[in-house]
Design an enzyme around this catalytic site. Sequence first.
Site, mmCIF file in Angstrom:
data_model
loop_
_atom_site.group_PDB
_atom_site.id
_atom_site.type_symbol
_atom_site.label_atom_id
_atom_site.label_comp_id
_atom_site.label_asym_id
_atom_site.label_seq_id
_atom_site.Cartn_x
_atom_site.Cartn_y
_atom_site.Cartn_z
ATOM 1 N N GLU A 149 -1.849 0.487 11.442
ATOM 2 C CA GLU A 149 -2.735 -0.502 10.817
ATOM 3 C C GLU A 149 -3.486 -1.338 11.842
ATOM 4 O OE1 GLU A 149 1.268 -2.678 11.033
ATOM 5 O OE2 GLU A 149 0.534 -0.630 10.702
ATOM 6 N N HIS A 178 9.018 3.370 8.137
ATOM 7 C CA HIS A 178 9.205 2.761 6.824
ATOM 8 C C HIS A 178 9.905 3.657 5.797
ATOM 9 C CE1 HIS A 178 6.016 -0.018 8.479
ATOM 10 N NE2 HIS A 178 6.983 -0.826 8.121
ATOM 11 N N ASP A 232 4.389 -4.163 5.812
ATOM 12 C CA ASP A 232 3.922 -4.981 6.939
ATOM 13 C C ASP A 232 2.414 -4.979 7.121
ATOM 14 O OD1 ASP A 232 3.609 -2.386 7.788
ATOM 15 O OD2 ASP A 232 4.610 -2.664 9.718
ATOM 16 N N GLU A 287 9.737 -6.003 2.228
ATOM 17 C CA GLU A 287 10.283 -5.167 3.294
ATOM 18 C C GLU A 287 11.594 -5.748 3.804
ATOM 19 O OE1 GLU A 287 9.052 -3.696 7.786
ATOM 20 O OE2 GLU A 287 7.487 -3.834 6.255
#
Length: 268
Positions: free
Chosen positions: A123, A144, A153, A243
């Site tokens: 990202e 993840h 995130d 998360e």
Amino acid sequence: MNPFKANYFEAYRSLKLTRDAAGVLMAEFHTKDGPFTFTAQDHTELVDAFYRIAQDRANKIVILTGAGGDFISNVDFSTFGNVADPGVWSQVHDEGVQILENIANIRVPVIAAIEGRAHVHSEYALLANVIVAAESATFHDLPHFAGGIVPGDGIFIAWSYRAGAGRAEAFLLNPQPLTARTAHEWGVVAEVVANGKAVARARELADLYLKVPEVTRRNTRVHFIHPLKERLVREVGYGLSLEGASVADLVKSMQNRTADAGSKKQVA
């Protein structure tokens, strides 16, 4: 004499910063000059690094890249300590929000030059205005869902904004290496170039952008990033909270399995 340079160019263990005479800042992720393995110390330092990069008006263009033929290739989870501890996760949460907001706050054009693996925190690259990727580049999400953790995130936000929600969900629910060509077809990558040429092409684009007046360059970045920035501000904190809950549950499950295995050994 730019007062910022002496203050921050040499401050970060895993981010090499160099700037040419035209003001093009190269920000290169690395671990001892090789492929970058992400650690807790880096997570902390990058908050300040991207804040300072955004603050320094001597930076006219920013190029994000990685050393050793990769962008970000791995993560060392052990360095983060007991992430099931609310105090530990609170720091991870706050830093995760701040890193993305600080990248989004860079108010000059940002180019990501991707060679090899962008398998952790891809990202960061997707917050650039333009991604140039080498033929062998691949995008992935190692940390993840496949490992039992919510991709909260900001990776879903960035990928859904760039590629569409359906593609992002499928990519993150069944993470597999995504080729540069596929990422180009999805509209995430702007250009695919020969291996070893991503940085050179990014520099060519930087030279092109520098022909435009500075205020125009700065305001265009601000305009283009604003819709994504709104989503980051609205959604990343919530996503990291989800998360964190999944991380705590994962740690609990692992501890229970260890305890069950110990009990079986005692019975035997």
